[in-house]
Design a protein around this motif. Structure first.
Motif, short mmCIF file in Angstrom:
data_model
loop_
_atom_site.label_atom_id
_atom_site.label_comp_id
_atom_site.label_asym_id
_atom_site.label_seq_id
_atom_site.Cartn_x
_atom_site.Cartn_y
_atom_site.Cartn_z
N LEU A 178 101.05 11.87 -32.48
CA LEU A 178 99.91 11.22 -32.67
C LEU A 178 99.12 10.97 -33.13
N GLN A 179 98.77 12.48 -34.53
CA GLN A 179 98.46 12.57 -35.87
C GLN A 179 98.84 11.70 -37.04
N LYS A 204 96.25 6.83 -32.53
CA LYS A 204 95.87 8.41 -33.10
C LYS A 204 95.26 9.11 -33.07
N VAL A 205 95.20 10.87 -33.52
CA VAL A 205 94.21 11.20 -33.50
C VAL A 205 93.64 11.88 -34.70
N ASP A 206 92.40 12.94 -34.63
CA ASP A 206 92.44 13.25 -35.79
C ASP A 206 92.82 14.67 -35.66
N LEU A 225 91.30 17.19 -34.17
CA LEU A 225 91.59 17.07 -32.40
C LEU A 225 90.64 16.43 -31.88
N LEU A 275 89.92 10.06 -30.70
CA LEU A 275 91.17 9.01 -30.48
C LEU A 275 90.70 7.82 -31.26
N TYR A 276 91.74 7.41 -32.23
CA TYR A 276 91.96 5.70 -33.07
C TYR A 276 92.46 5.42 -32.11
N LEU A 331 87.42 12.89 -28.29
CA LEU A 331 88.44 13.22 -26.45
C LEU A 331 87.80 13.74 -25.42
#
Length: 154
Positions: free
Chosen positions: A45-46, A67-69, A72, A75-76, A96
Protein backbone atom coordinates in the motif's frame (compact mmCIF):
# COMPACT_ATOMS: atom_id res chain seq x y z
CA UNK A 1 -11.76 -12.50 -16.55
CA UNK A 2 -8.51 -10.73 -17.52
CA UNK A 3 -9.74 -9.25 -20.82
CA UNK A 4 -11.62 -6.24 -19.34
CA UNK A 5 -8.60 -5.27 -17.23
CA UNK A 6 -5.99 -5.78 -19.95
CA UNK A 7 -6.32 -2.24 -21.43
CA UNK A 8 -5.55 -0.83 -17.97
CA UNK A 9 -2.24 -2.70 -17.72
CA UNK A 10 -0.08 -0.65 -20.05
CA UNK A 11 3.04 -2.60 -21.03
CA UNK A 12 2.15 -5.47 -18.71
CA UNK A 13 3.15 -8.88 -20.07
CA UNK A 14 2.65 -11.01 -16.95
CA UNK A 15 1.44 -10.85 -13.35
CA UNK A 16 2.26 -7.52 -11.66
CA UNK A 17 2.47 -9.24 -8.27
CA UNK A 18 3.32 -12.80 -7.31
CA UNK A 19 1.91 -14.35 -4.13
CA UNK A 20 4.07 -16.69 -2.07
CA UNK A 21 3.82 -18.37 1.33
CA UNK A 22 5.73 -15.55 3.01
CA UNK A 23 4.08 -12.56 1.38
CA UNK A 24 3.59 -10.67 -1.84
CA UNK A 25 6.40 -10.01 -4.31
CA UNK A 26 6.36 -7.05 -6.66
CA UNK A 27 8.60 -7.13 -9.73
CA UNK A 28 11.50 -4.72 -10.04
CA UNK A 29 12.15 -3.53 -13.60
CA UNK A 30 9.73 -6.18 -14.86
CA UNK A 31 11.59 -9.09 -13.20
CA UNK A 32 11.49 -10.67 -9.80
CA UNK A 33 14.89 -10.30 -8.19
CA UNK A 34 16.11 -13.47 -6.48
CA UNK A 35 17.22 -11.55 -3.38
CA UNK A 36 14.05 -9.46 -3.21
CA UNK A 37 12.21 -9.73 0.09
CA UNK A 38 8.45 -10.36 0.11
CA UNK A 39 6.32 -7.23 0.32
CA UNK A 40 3.86 -7.00 3.20
CA UNK A 41 0.35 -5.67 2.52
CA UNK A 42 1.32 -2.41 4.28
CA UNK A 43 4.48 -2.04 2.16
CA UNK A 44 2.45 -2.76 -0.97
CA UNK A 45 0.00 0.00 0.00
CA UNK A 46 2.91 2.36 0.63
CA UNK A 47 4.14 1.69 -2.92
CA UNK A 48 0.63 2.03 -4.36
CA UNK A 49 -1.84 -0.54 -5.68
CA UNK A 50 -3.74 -0.18 -8.96
CA UNK A 51 -7.51 -0.61 -8.54
CA UNK A 52 -10.78 0.32 -10.17
CA UNK A 53 -12.89 2.68 -8.04
CA UNK A 54 -16.64 3.19 -8.30
CA UNK A 55 -17.51 6.78 -9.22
CA UNK A 56 -21.11 7.55 -8.30
CA UNK A 57 -21.43 10.50 -10.73
CA UNK A 58 -20.82 8.27 -13.74
CA UNK A 59 -22.05 5.03 -12.13
CA UNK A 60 -18.93 3.29 -13.40
CA UNK A 61 -15.52 2.12 -12.30
CA UNK A 62 -12.43 4.18 -13.13
CA UNK A 63 -8.73 3.46 -12.77
CA UNK A 64 -7.11 4.67 -9.55
CA UNK A 65 -4.08 3.97 -7.35
CA UNK A 66 -4.54 3.41 -3.60
CA UNK A 67 -1.65 4.37 -1.29
CA UNK A 68 -0.91 5.04 2.36
CA UNK A 69 1.79 7.42 3.54
CA UNK A 70 4.94 6.13 5.28
CA UNK A 71 3.69 7.29 8.70
CA UNK A 72 0.42 5.35 8.19
CA UNK A 73 -1.67 8.44 8.77
CA UNK A 74 -3.51 8.93 5.46
CA UNK A 75 -5.07 6.83 2.71
CA UNK A 76 -4.73 8.37 -0.76
CA UNK A 77 -6.81 7.50 -3.80
CA UNK A 78 -4.90 8.91 -6.75
CA UNK A 79 -6.07 9.29 -10.33
CA UNK A 80 -4.74 6.55 -12.61
CA UNK A 81 -2.68 7.33 -15.68
CA UNK A 82 -5.77 7.29 -17.89
CA UNK A 83 -7.32 10.16 -15.95
CA UNK A 84 -10.96 10.29 -14.99
CA UNK A 85 -14.01 12.47 -15.05
CA UNK A 86 -13.17 16.05 -14.14
CA UNK A 87 -15.12 16.24 -10.86
CA UNK A 88 -13.69 12.96 -9.54
CA UNK A 89 -10.16 13.53 -10.87
CA UNK A 90 -8.94 15.21 -7.71
CA UNK A 91 -7.10 12.87 -5.33
CA UNK A 92 -9.06 11.65 -2.32
CA UNK A 93 -7.25 11.96 1.02
CA UNK A 94 -8.69 10.23 4.09
CA UNK A 95 -7.21 10.08 7.56
CA UNK A 96 -6.88 6.44 8.60
CA UNK A 97 -8.67 7.39 11.82
CA UNK A 98 -11.74 8.27 9.70
CA UNK A 99 -12.05 4.71 8.39
CA UNK A 100 -14.70 2.76 10.28
CA UNK A 101 -14.30 -0.58 8.49
CA UNK A 102 -12.80 -2.30 5.49
CA UNK A 103 -14.92 -5.07 4.03
CA UNK A 104 -13.98 -7.63 1.43
CA UNK A 105 -15.55 -10.62 -0.24
CA UNK A 106 -19.23 -11.33 0.35
CA UNK A 107 -19.45 -8.59 3.00
CA UNK A 108 -18.27 -6.02 0.46
CA UNK A 109 -20.62 -7.40 -2.19
CA UNK A 110 -23.56 -7.09 0.21
CA UNK A 111 -22.93 -3.33 0.53
CA UNK A 112 -22.56 -3.07 -3.25
CA UNK A 113 -25.92 -4.82 -3.71
CA UNK A 114 -27.62 -2.48 -1.23
CA UNK A 115 -26.45 0.51 -3.29
CA UNK A 116 -27.02 -1.25 -6.64
CA UNK A 117 -23.35 -1.06 -7.61
CA UNK A 118 -22.86 -3.73 -10.23
CA UNK A 119 -20.08 -4.69 -12.61
CA UNK A 120 -19.16 -7.99 -14.26
CA UNK A 121 -15.71 -7.81 -12.66
CA UNK A 122 -17.03 -7.12 -9.15
CA UNK A 123 -16.93 -10.49 -7.40
CA UNK A 124 -16.29 -11.81 -3.91
CA UNK A 125 -12.63 -12.15 -4.95
CA UNK A 126 -12.27 -8.57 -6.20
CA UNK A 127 -14.62 -6.41 -4.09
CA UNK A 128 -13.22 -4.19 -1.31
CA UNK A 129 -15.34 -1.52 0.41
CA UNK A 130 -13.89 1.12 2.76
CA UNK A 131 -16.51 2.62 5.09
CA UNK A 132 -15.79 6.15 6.29
CA UNK A 133 -17.31 8.01 9.20
CA UNK A 134 -19.07 6.73 12.27
CA UNK A 135 -20.57 3.32 12.90
CA UNK A 136 -24.31 3.11 12.40
CA UNK A 137 -25.34 -0.25 13.89
CA UNK A 138 -28.98 -0.16 12.74
CA UNK A 139 -28.65 1.45 9.31
CA UNK A 140 -26.65 0.83 6.18
CA UNK A 141 -23.95 3.41 5.43
CA UNK A 142 -24.83 5.91 2.68
CA UNK A 143 -23.02 5.55 -0.64
CA UNK A 144 -21.29 8.89 0.03
CA UNK A 145 -19.47 7.26 2.99
CA UNK A 146 -18.14 4.35 0.93
CA UNK A 147 -15.07 3.89 -1.24
CA UNK A 148 -15.82 0.89 -3.46
CA UNK A 149 -12.88 -0.79 -5.15
CA UNK A 150 -12.52 -3.61 -7.63
CA UNK A 151 -9.06 -5.16 -7.36
CA UNK A 152 -7.28 -6.75 -10.35
CA UNK A 153 -7.67 -10.49 -10.91
CA UNK A 154 -5.29 -12.70 -8.94
Amino acid sequence: AWAPFQPLAYGCKSEYAVASEDGLRLPMNGRLAAAEKPVTPVAALQQGLPVLMYVSDTKSFEQRVVKVDNRLTFLYVLVGSSGGKEKQSQPIVVGLNQIWSVREGVNALALCDIHEVKDENLTSDSAVVVELGQHRPDTDPPLSDLLIFCTPPK
